[in-house]
Design a protein around this motif. Structure first.
Motif, PDB file in Angstrom:
ATOM      1  N   GLU A 170       3.256  16.179 -14.341  1.00  0.00           N
ATOM      2  CA  GLU A 170       4.628  16.494 -14.412  1.00  0.00           C
ATOM      3  C   GLU A 170       5.395  16.794 -13.304  1.00  0.00           C
ATOM      4  N   LYS A 171       4.834  17.185 -11.924  1.00  0.00           N
ATOM      5  CA  LYS A 171       5.261  17.980 -11.085  1.00  0.00           C
ATOM      6  C   LYS A 171       5.075  16.984  -9.844  1.00  0.00           C
ATOM      7  N   TYR A 172       5.896  17.313  -8.879  1.00  0.00           N
ATOM      8  CA  TYR A 172       5.698  16.678  -7.588  1.00  0.00           C
ATOM      9  C   TYR A 172       6.132  15.161  -7.791  1.00  0.00           C
ATOM     10  N   ASP A 173       5.444  14.567  -7.002  1.00  0.00           N
ATOM     11  CA  ASP A 173       5.830  12.908  -6.776  1.00  0.00           C
ATOM     12  C   ASP A 173       5.363  12.041  -7.665  1.00  0.00           C
ATOM     13  N   PHE A 174       4.855  12.429  -8.697  1.00  0.00           N
ATOM     14  CA  PHE A 174       3.681  11.426  -9.754  1.00  0.00           C
ATOM     15  C   PHE A 174       4.792  10.482 -10.530  1.00  0.00           C
ATOM     16  N   GLU A 175       5.796  10.802 -10.693  1.00  0.00           N
ATOM     17  CA  GLU A 175       6.942   9.789 -11.741  1.00  0.00           C
ATOM     18  C   GLU A 175       7.421   9.002 -10.234  1.00  0.00           C
TER      19      GLU A 175
ATOM     20  N   ASN B  13       4.952  36.276   2.295  1.00  0.00           N
ATOM     21  CA  ASN B  13       6.110  36.555   2.369  1.00  0.00           C
ATOM     22  C   ASN B  13       7.047  35.405   2.667  1.00  0.00           C
ATOM     23  N   GLY B  14       8.096  35.311   1.806  1.00  0.00           N
ATOM     24  CA  GLY B  14       9.015  34.372   2.151  1.00  0.00           C
ATOM     25  C   GLY B  14       8.596  33.084   1.682  1.00  0.00           C
ATOM     26  N   PHE B  15       7.567  32.921   0.674  1.00  0.00           N
ATOM     27  CA  PHE B  15       7.276  31.642   0.235  1.00  0.00           C
ATOM     28  C   PHE B  15       8.485  30.717  -0.340  1.00  0.00           C
ATOM     29  N   ASP B  16       8.440  29.495   0.138  1.00  0.00           N
ATOM     30  CA  ASP B  16       9.385  28.477  -0.449  1.00  0.00           C
ATOM     31  C   ASP B  16       8.707  27.272  -0.723  1.00  0.00           C
ATOM     32  N   GLU B  17       8.403  26.983  -1.983  1.00  0.00           N
ATOM     33  CA  GLU B  17       7.609  25.916  -2.413  1.00  0.00           C
ATOM     34  C   GLU B  17       8.486  24.562  -1.682  1.00  0.00           C
ATOM     35  N   GLN B  18       9.732  24.385  -1.869  1.00  0.00           N
ATOM     36  CA  GLN B  18      10.293  23.209  -1.230  1.00  0.00           C
ATOM     37  C   GLN B  18       9.983  23.043   0.333  1.00  0.00           C
ATOM     38  N   LYS B  19      10.098  24.324   0.824  1.00  0.00           N
ATOM     39  CA  LYS B  19       9.653  24.301   2.404  1.00  0.00           C
ATOM     40  C   LYS B  19       8.533  23.952   2.703  1.00  0.00           C
ATOM     41  N   VAL B  20       7.433  24.222   1.966  1.00  0.00           N
ATOM     42  CA  VAL B  20       5.976  23.775   2.000  1.00  0.00           C
ATOM     43  C   VAL B  20       5.887  22.544   1.801  1.00  0.00           C
ATOM     44  N   LEU B  21       6.460  21.954   0.710  1.00  0.00           N
ATOM     45  CA  LEU B  21       6.310  20.305   0.468  1.00  0.00           C
ATOM     46  C   LEU B  21       7.094  19.533   1.611  1.00  0.00           C
TER      47      LEU B  21
ATOM     48  N   ASN C  56       8.040   2.595   8.124  1.00  0.00           N
ATOM     49  CA  ASN C  56       8.578   3.321   6.731  1.00  0.00           C
ATOM     50  C   ASN C  56       7.408   3.371   5.950  1.00  0.00           C
ATOM     51  N   PRO C  57       6.590   4.226   6.040  1.00  0.00           N
ATOM     52  CA  PRO C  57       5.504   4.466   5.002  1.00  0.00           C
ATOM     53  C   PRO C  57       5.802   5.147   3.809  1.00  0.00           C
ATOM     54  N   HIS C  58       5.357   4.473   2.391  1.00  0.00           N
ATOM     55  CA  HIS C  58       5.609   5.221   1.514  1.00  0.00           C
ATOM     56  C   HIS C  58       4.757   6.502   1.351  1.00  0.00           C
ATOM     57  N   ILE C  59       5.237   7.565   1.248  1.00  0.00           N
ATOM     58  CA  ILE C  59       4.465   8.782   1.131  1.00  0.00           C
ATOM     59  C   ILE C  59       4.696   9.603  -0.111  1.00  0.00           C
ATOM     60  N   PHE C  60       3.588  10.028  -1.105  1.00  0.00           N
ATOM     61  CA  PHE C  60       3.928  10.619  -1.936  1.00  0.00           C
ATOM     62  C   PHE C  60       2.945  11.832  -2.288  1.00  0.00           C
ATOM     63  N   LEU C  61       3.520  12.997  -2.549  1.00  0.00           N
ATOM     64  CA  LEU C  61       2.721  14.269  -2.799  1.00  0.00           C
ATOM     65  C   LEU C  61       2.329  14.568  -4.253  1.00  0.00           C
ATOM     66  N   ILE C  62       1.258  14.574  -4.470  1.00  0.00           N
ATOM     67  CA  ILE C  62       0.893  14.737  -6.255  1.00  0.00           C
ATOM     68  C   ILE C  62      -0.231  15.575  -6.322  1.00  0.00           C
ATOM     69  N   SER C  63      -0.324  16.125  -7.474  1.00  0.00           N
ATOM     70  CA  SER C  63      -1.304  16.914  -8.206  1.00  0.00           C
ATOM     71  C   SER C  63      -1.889  15.949  -9.242  1.00  0.00           C
ATOM     72  N   CYS C  64      -3.328  15.774  -9.391  1.00  0.00           N
ATOM     73  CA  CYS C  64      -3.911  15.037 -10.526  1.00  0.00           C
ATOM     74  C   CYS C  64      -3.868  15.874 -11.781  1.00  0.00           C
ATOM     75  N   PHE C  65      -3.774  17.043 -11.513  1.00  0.00           N
ATOM     76  CA  PHE C  65      -3.683  18.042 -12.909  1.00  0.00           C
ATOM     77  C   PHE C  65      -2.485  18.455 -13.207  1.00  0.00           C
TER      78      PHE C  65
ATOM     79  N   PHE D 127       0.953  -1.100   0.118  1.00  0.00           N
ATOM     80  CA  PHE D 127      -0.128   0.064  -0.148  1.00  0.00           C
ATOM     81  C   PHE D 127       0.929   1.442   0.037  1.00  0.00           C
ATOM     82  N   TYR D 128       0.384   2.294  -0.279  1.00  0.00           N
ATOM     83  CA  TYR D 128       1.042   3.562  -0.897  1.00  0.00           C
ATOM     84  C   TYR D 128       0.190   4.703  -0.396  1.00  0.00           C
ATOM     85  N   PHE D 129       0.690   5.798   0.464  1.00  0.00           N
ATOM     86  CA  PHE D 129      -0.030   6.716   0.927  1.00  0.00           C
ATOM     87  C   PHE D 129       0.307   7.996  -0.125  1.00  0.00           C
ATOM     88  N   VAL D 130      -0.726   8.538  -0.590  1.00  0.00           N
ATOM     89  CA  VAL D 130      -0.784   9.613  -1.654  1.00  0.00           C
ATOM     90  C   VAL D 130      -1.248  10.566  -1.111  1.00  0.00           C
TER      91      VAL D 130
END
Length: 386
Positions: free
Chosen positions: A199-204, A163-171, A187-196, A145-148
């Motif tokens: 090509e970004k985040y953890d889909f690949e 102010n001071g927005f940092d995308e990598q920090k948010v992720l 050791n859970p598998h965790i992936f952050l994705i956007s269905c739209f 199983f995989y947590f998405v």
């Protein structure tokens, strides 16, 4: 077969005898097109299960055949959706755990967990007690199983004006929050994705992990069906088909020795057609995939298919078995006559079919791969990858 054909077939197969090469070709061809893969998508109500299923199938939520989506629970029973181009790949949209119709305590009796190859547990916010319960029950039946964590694009948009927005920090913060809520899972598998934005985040990364942990004979099904997330993933898909051209051609040659009028060419045509249609969908050249991409990059891309006769024929539904048969028709009479000649004739017929089909498959694959690369280039996706 002619000696050169035999040498080429043996070299491609890695086998020492023609009979072993034929057996391997039939096995690999069957694995490519017929091995089933059942993916279960589960999670709490509102986590975006249907949208995730649609994304994996290359469909938008409003496309024909898409899993229905809404702000309320729409999945009332385990619903199977075939991949549009790979019917051996099936995605199961399971009812949301914790909804009024599917209480957590009875969920495992209501949903048959045994038929699925692995489970994707989705959450749009924080993973909950119900998600942990799901993971523990799946673990009992010895399946992966995989947590998405979905809707990451919404999280980014909500914070990017600060102010001071940092995308990598948010992720990183979201990922850490997920881990904190899944402490009871080792050791859970965790992936952050956007269905739209596949090509970004953890889909690949999700696909890479699934591929590594799947049984070997299931991996090609996953690679074919997974959406093209990057230039690298497109290359992997092209390489997969390049490596199986010989198997498709040798399967055709094996069939060509059967002395039934029309059977050889009909089978050749079926093999060629199926091979090209699989490439077409795997490379993201189908209407739904191109429409989604065009909308995303604000560039009309569908007309680029006109540069490929094969892609155009598949799109216009004119690439039929009869059409492919006609393309091979110049050798039809010769194949049949030779197949009637004991031993020598049959070998010659098989050799002719092998060489012809090998050429057609290679040229067609190169054409479809080329147009897929060009479309990604026009869309600016290759530059993003680099």
């Amino acid at each position: 077969m002619e000696r050169q054909d035999v040498i080429e077939a043996l070299r491609a197969s890695g086998e020492s005898t023609l009979e072993n090469a034929k057996a391997k070709a039939l096995a690999e061809y069957d694995q490519l097109f017929n091995v089933s893969l059942n993916i279960a998508v589960t999670g709490e109500t509102g986590s975006g299960k249907s949208t995730f299923v649609n994304a994996l199938r290359g469909l938008g939520d409003d496309d024909d055949g898409a899993a229905p989506t809404d702000v309320v629970e729409t999945t009332m029973k385990a619903t199977m959706y075939e991949h549009p181009g790979m019917p051996n790949v099936k995605l199961w949209d399971l009812p949301g755990i914790g909804s009024p119709n599917f209480k957590a305590k009875t969920y495992f009796k209501d949903v048959n967990f045994d038929i699925y190859d692995f489970f994707i547990i989705l959450s749009a916010k924080r993973f909950s007690e119900n998600d942990l319960m799901l993971a523990k029950e799946i673990n009992k039946i010895k399946k992966n199983f995989y947590f998405v964590r979905t809707q990451i694009d919404n999280d980014i948009r909500s914070k990017e004006r600060r102010n001071g927005f940092d995308e990598q920090k948010v992720l990183s913060e979201i990922r850490q929050d997920c881990k904190e809520n899944l402490k009871e899972v080792e050791n859970p598998h965790i992936f952050l994705i956007s269905c739209f934005q596949v090509e970004k985040y953890d889909f690949e990364m999700l696909r890479n992990t699934l591929e590594i942990e799947l049984p070997t004979h299931k991996r090609s099904a996953l690679l074919q069906a997974w959406p093209v997330c990057s230039t690298k993933s497109l290359k992997e898909k092209i390489k997969l088909y390049e490596g199986l051209v010989w198997a498709a051609a040798l399967t055709s040659a094996y069939i060509a020795v059967i002395p039934v009028p029309g059977l050889s060419i009909a089978c050749d045509a079926s093999i060629v057609l199926l091979f090209f249609v699989r490439c077409y969908y795997a490379f993201g050249l189908d209407d739904c995939s191109l429409r989604r991409l065009s909308k995303k990059v604000k560039i009309p891309l569908e007309n680029y298919l006109r540069k490929s006769k094969i892609a155009s024929a598949i799109r216009d539904k004119t690439l039929t078995r009869m059409q492919v048969s006609a393309a091979l028709g110049t050798v039809a009479a010769i194949e049949f006559v030779l197949s009637l000649v004991p031993v020598v004739g049959s070998i010659a017929a098989a050799g002719l079919s092998f060489g012809t089909t090998m050429y057609i498959l290679r040229e067609g694959l190169n054409e479809l791969a080329s147009i897929a690369r060009e479309i990604r280039d026009v869309a600016g996706l290759n530059a993003i990858d680099h």
